[in-house]
Design a protein around this motif. Structure first.
Motif, PDB file in Angstrom:
ATOM      1  N   VAL A  73      37.987  18.042  34.407  1.00  0.00           N
ATOM      2  CA  VAL A  73      36.521  17.995  34.351  1.00  0.00           C
ATOM      3  C   VAL A  73      35.959  19.414  34.403  1.00  0.00           C
ATOM      4  N   TYR A  74      36.544  20.246  35.257  1.00  0.00           N
ATOM      5  CA  TYR A  74      36.009  21.604  35.386  1.00  0.00           C
ATOM      6  C   TYR A  74      36.293  22.448  34.138  1.00  0.00           C
ATOM      7  N   ARG A  75      37.423  22.201  33.519  1.00  0.00           N
ATOM      8  CA  ARG A  75      37.744  22.942  32.277  1.00  0.00           C
ATOM      9  C   ARG A  75      36.658  22.718  31.217  1.00  0.00           C
ATOM     10  N   ALA A  76      36.106  21.516  31.221  1.00  0.00           N
ATOM     11  CA  ALA A  76      35.056  21.204  30.229  1.00  0.00           C
ATOM     12  C   ALA A  76      33.755  21.935  30.539  1.00  0.00           C
ATOM     13  N   LYS A  77      33.645  22.478  31.747  1.00  0.00           N
ATOM     14  CA  LYS A  77      32.400  23.141  32.142  1.00  0.00           C
ATOM     15  C   LYS A  77      32.489  24.658  32.095  1.00  0.00           C
ATOM     16  N   THR A  78      33.675  25.184  31.872  1.00  0.00           N
ATOM     17  CA  THR A  78      33.831  26.639  31.893  1.00  0.00           C
ATOM     18  C   THR A  78      34.728  27.108  30.752  1.00  0.00           C
ATOM     19  N   ASP A  79      34.489  28.325  30.298  1.00  0.00           N
ATOM     20  CA  ASP A  79      35.365  28.922  29.276  1.00  0.00           C
ATOM     21  C   ASP A  79      36.521  29.667  29.934  1.00  0.00           C
ATOM     22  N   ARG A  80      36.471  29.753  31.247  1.00  0.00           N
ATOM     23  CA  ARG A  80      37.454  30.589  31.953  1.00  0.00           C
ATOM     24  C   ARG A  80      38.713  29.800  32.300  1.00  0.00           C
ATOM     25  N   PRO A  81      39.819  30.511  32.532  1.00  0.00           N
ATOM     26  CA  PRO A  81      41.070  29.811  32.851  1.00  0.00           C
ATOM     27  C   PRO A  81      40.969  29.032  34.167  1.00  0.00           C
ATOM     28  N   VAL A  82      41.506  27.829  34.141  1.00  0.00           N
ATOM     29  CA  VAL A  82      41.513  26.971  35.327  1.00  0.00           C
ATOM     30  C   VAL A  82      42.959  26.571  35.614  1.00  0.00           C
ATOM     31  N   ASN A  83      43.412  26.843  36.824  1.00  0.00           N
ATOM     32  CA  ASN A  83      44.783  26.517  37.251  1.00  0.00           C
ATOM     33  C   ASN A  83      45.820  27.041  36.252  1.00  0.00           C
ATOM     34  N   ASN A  84      45.563  28.220  35.725  1.00  0.00           N
ATOM     35  CA  ASN A  84      46.452  28.800  34.723  1.00  0.00           C
ATOM     36  C   ASN A  84      47.253  29.934  35.374  1.00  0.00           C
ATOM     37  N   VAL A  85      48.551  29.695  35.536  1.00  0.00           N
ATOM     38  CA  VAL A  85      49.400  30.657  36.262  1.00  0.00           C
ATOM     39  C   VAL A  85      49.451  32.011  35.542  1.00  0.00           C
ATOM     40  N   SER A  86      49.268  31.994  34.240  1.00  0.00           N
ATOM     41  CA  SER A  86      49.319  33.273  33.515  1.00  0.00           C
ATOM     42  C   SER A  86      48.148  34.195  33.883  1.00  0.00           C
ATOM     43  N   SER A  87      47.142  33.653  34.590  1.00  0.00           N
ATOM     44  CA  SER A  87      46.042  34.509  35.081  1.00  0.00           C
ATOM     45  C   SER A  87      46.518  35.443  36.192  1.00  0.00           C
ATOM     46  N   LEU A  88      47.648  35.069  36.815  1.00  0.00           N
ATOM     47  CA  LEU A  88      48.132  35.834  37.970  1.00  0.00           C
ATOM     48  C   LEU A  88      48.951  37.039  37.516  1.00  0.00           C
ATOM     49  N   ALA A  89      48.318  37.926  36.792  1.00  0.00           N
ATOM     50  CA  ALA A  89      49.034  39.101  36.298  1.00  0.00           C
ATOM     51  C   ALA A  89      48.065  40.272  36.183  1.00  0.00           C
ATOM     52  N   GLY A  90      48.580  41.464  36.377  1.00  0.00           N
ATOM     53  CA  GLY A  90      47.763  42.667  36.209  1.00  0.00           C
ATOM     54  C   GLY A  90      46.940  42.997  37.441  1.00  0.00           C
ATOM     55  N   ASP A  91      45.832  43.662  37.196  1.00  0.00           N
ATOM     56  CA  ASP A  91      44.933  44.151  38.244  1.00  0.00           C
ATOM     57  C   ASP A  91      44.090  42.965  38.759  1.00  0.00           C
ATOM     58  N   LEU A  92      44.287  42.575  40.035  1.00  0.00           N
ATOM     59  CA  LEU A  92      43.719  41.301  40.508  1.00  0.00           C
ATOM     60  C   LEU A  92      43.023  41.406  41.854  1.00  0.00           C
ATOM     61  N   LEU A  93      42.039  40.553  42.021  1.00  0.00           N
ATOM     62  CA  LEU A  93      41.530  40.259  43.361  1.00  0.00           C
ATOM     63  C   LEU A  93      41.446  38.740  43.467  1.00  0.00           C
ATOM     64  N   ILE A  94      42.246  38.177  44.350  1.00  0.00           N
ATOM     65  CA  ILE A  94      42.215  36.729  44.578  1.00  0.00           C
ATOM     66  C   ILE A  94      41.414  36.491  45.856  1.00  0.00           C
ATOM     67  N   VAL A  95      40.427  35.613  45.801  1.00  0.00           N
ATOM     68  CA  VAL A  95      39.628  35.377  47.011  1.00  0.00           C
ATOM     69  C   VAL A  95      39.480  33.881  47.285  1.00  0.00           C
TER      70      VAL A  95
END
Lengths: 423, 85
Positions: A59-81
């Motif tokens: 449901v949330y994926r349909a509301k945003t263009d951004r990655p949702v629960n996508n492990v490949s987001s966990l790379a590079g320069d990051l701040l996880i909050v």
């Protein structure tokens, strides 16, 4: 730097039920914006990704263009909050580190581009564990949002702060004469397309008023600042007291004070709503009213699980109402009521119980199974269709999951209700 | 022990405030006995309590007559191992 906002702790999420049953915590409103928007503004990131409970991911994926629960987001320069961190208190560390609370729970993880190879994992949990092991751990006690009523109580002050940050004032829409603006005109913003009808008072003497695009304010409405009115909402002769944050596409009448309404909800008629948090697609029938102050002026308590009272620490808390709940005419909510999502509530002539589980049909003073889930889904689809929104198979799957998650308290209440009926 | 039909009539009479003697198997809950939608919900809840069973709301609410309710409840009791003989 990519900002990754996380809302996955089952225990802490429950503190934000019923409104967080169907959305991540960062979508909750406080002031003019959501918690997620505040975190993003504070960090200044345009690259954002999310991790949330799997049952609501589609449901949330349909509301945003951004990655949702996508492990490949966990790379590079990051701040996880953690989504519960108050944005004001968040400072982005220059070096890679892990912020943990007293119980060792991860509040944030900063991984600089140079250290990105030190941390890895097949999923978010493994990544956080890897970060804890590989990077310096910093004990911290960052201020957090802990309960829904924290948002209600902070919202008026937050509107004032958000208004200042937005940096807009003046009338870009239309204000028809005779209308009155009290206080400084610099504390009022009426966006393009917004229409303020004659005989409206915008009272910014004690706080700013921000009216978004295409809002319509009908005659005999009085809006006291601080106040935020979202896109395309309509106020119908409302007594809009101080401290309200009203999301988009709402219809608001009657008296509303220091309340947050997520969006797409109707409180068209008279009746008082105070210190409340109302979800989406809620319809409050005429004269539906909540108490937000006890007669003995003691702190209000709320039952989030139907069993244990939690002292809110405040003498003013109204009701918490989940998405898609509808009330009949004349429903009274007691101080600090928890009203689950997908409920159909009929008036009893006296205040309803302080805890009403999700998917309840409250009829003749007791919780019943009513006409069941299918009927509620049909009504939800109709309500959404009226605002050009679509009820999808993903919505149904999410609500089916919520039905199961909330079954225990509902089944208990239904059994109790059946016994009461037989007496 | 009262029969399923007698118990169904007793519950129906209580919810709809009727004399049990005037309730017949062929009676429609809505057209003959005057049940409104809210009372249908009450009837289902009270049948569940009376017989100690759980009924599917959609299936239960699709039953239109007293006799239909007797047959439906008898079948559910059998399915759920509730002795009503």
């Amino acid at each position: 730097m990519r900002l990754i906002v996380v809302d996955r702790s089952v225990a802490s999420r429950r503190h934000f039920w019923p409104v967080a049953l169907s959305r991540p915590i960062w979508e909750l409103r406080c002031g003019m914006t959501t918690l997620g928007e505040k975190l993003q503004a504070k960090v200044g990131a345009s690259d954002v990704a999310y991790f949330l409970p799997e049952y609501m991911a589609e449901v949330y994926r349909a509301k945003t263009d951004r990655p949702v629960n996508n492990v490949s987001s966990l790379a590079g320069d990051l701040l996880i909050v953690d989504a519960r961190i108050k944005a004001d208190s968040l400072a982005v560390p220059d070096r890679s580190e892990v912020g943990v609370d007293e119980q060792g729970q991860v509040l944030y993880v900063r991984v600089t581009a140079g250290d990105s190879k030190k941390v890895h994992g097949g999923d978010l949990d493994a990544f956080l564990e890897s970060a804890k092991a590989a990077l310096p751990n910093v004990r911290c006690a960052l201020p957090m949002w802990n309960y829904t009523w924290d948002l209600i109580l902070a919202s008026p002050h937050q509107i004032t702060a958000d208004f200042a940050l937005a940096g807009r004032s003046g009338i870009e829409g239309t204000v028809e004469e005779p209308s009155a603006i009290r206080g400084s005109r610099n504390d009022v913003y009426v966006a393009r397309g917004a229409k303020i009808h004659p005989m409206v008072v915008l009272d910014a003497e004690h706080g700013p008023i921000y009216i978004e695009e295409d809002v319509e304010v009908h005659p005999f409405t009085r809006i006291e600042g601080p106040c935020y009115i979202g896109n395309k909402s309509i106020l119908l002769g409302a007594k809009c007291r101080e401290g309200n944050s009203i999301g988009p596409w709402c219809r608001i009448g009657g008296e509303v004070e220091e309340s947050i309404i997520q969006g797409y909800s109707n409180k068209y008629h008279d009746g008082f709503l105070g210190h409340a948090y109302v979800g989406e697609w809620v319809n409050l029938g005429a004269l539906t009213t909540n108490s937000d102050l006890k007669n003995d002026y003691t702190n209000v308590s709320v039952m989030l699980d139907g069993k244990h009272c939690i002292d809110t620490g405040s003498t003013k808390v109204g009701c918490l109402i989940g998405d898609h709940t509808k009330t009949s005419i004349g429903v009274f909510f007691n101080t600090g009521s928890y009203v689950g999502a997908m409920g159909i509530l009929m008036s009893t002539g006296k205040p309803l119980p302080k805890f009403i589980p999700s998917f309840s049909w409250f009829v003749e003073g007791v919780v019943t199974k009513g006409f069941g889930r299918k009927s509620l889904y049909e009504t939800a689809a109709k309500a959404m269709g009226r605002r050009k929104c679509r009820w999808t198979p993903a919505d149904q799957a999410m609500w089916d999951a919520i039905f199961e998650m909330t079954a225990e308290t509902r089944d208990e209440a239904v059994k109790k209700g059946r016994k009461a009926m037989m007496k | 022990m009262a029969t399923v039909e007698e118990r169904v009539k007793m519950v129906t009479a209580k919810v709809l405030d009727l004399d049990p003697e005037r309730i017949h198997p062929e009676d429609s809950f809505t057209e003959d006995l005057g049940a409104e939608s809210v009372q249908s919900i009450e009837l289902v809840a009270m049948f569940e309590e009376e017989f100690g069973i759980e009924m599917d709301e959609d299936a239960a609410l699709s039953v239109t007559t007293v006799g239909g309710a007797v047959d439906f409840i008898t079948a559910v009791c059998k399915e759920q191992g509730v002795d009503v003989d």
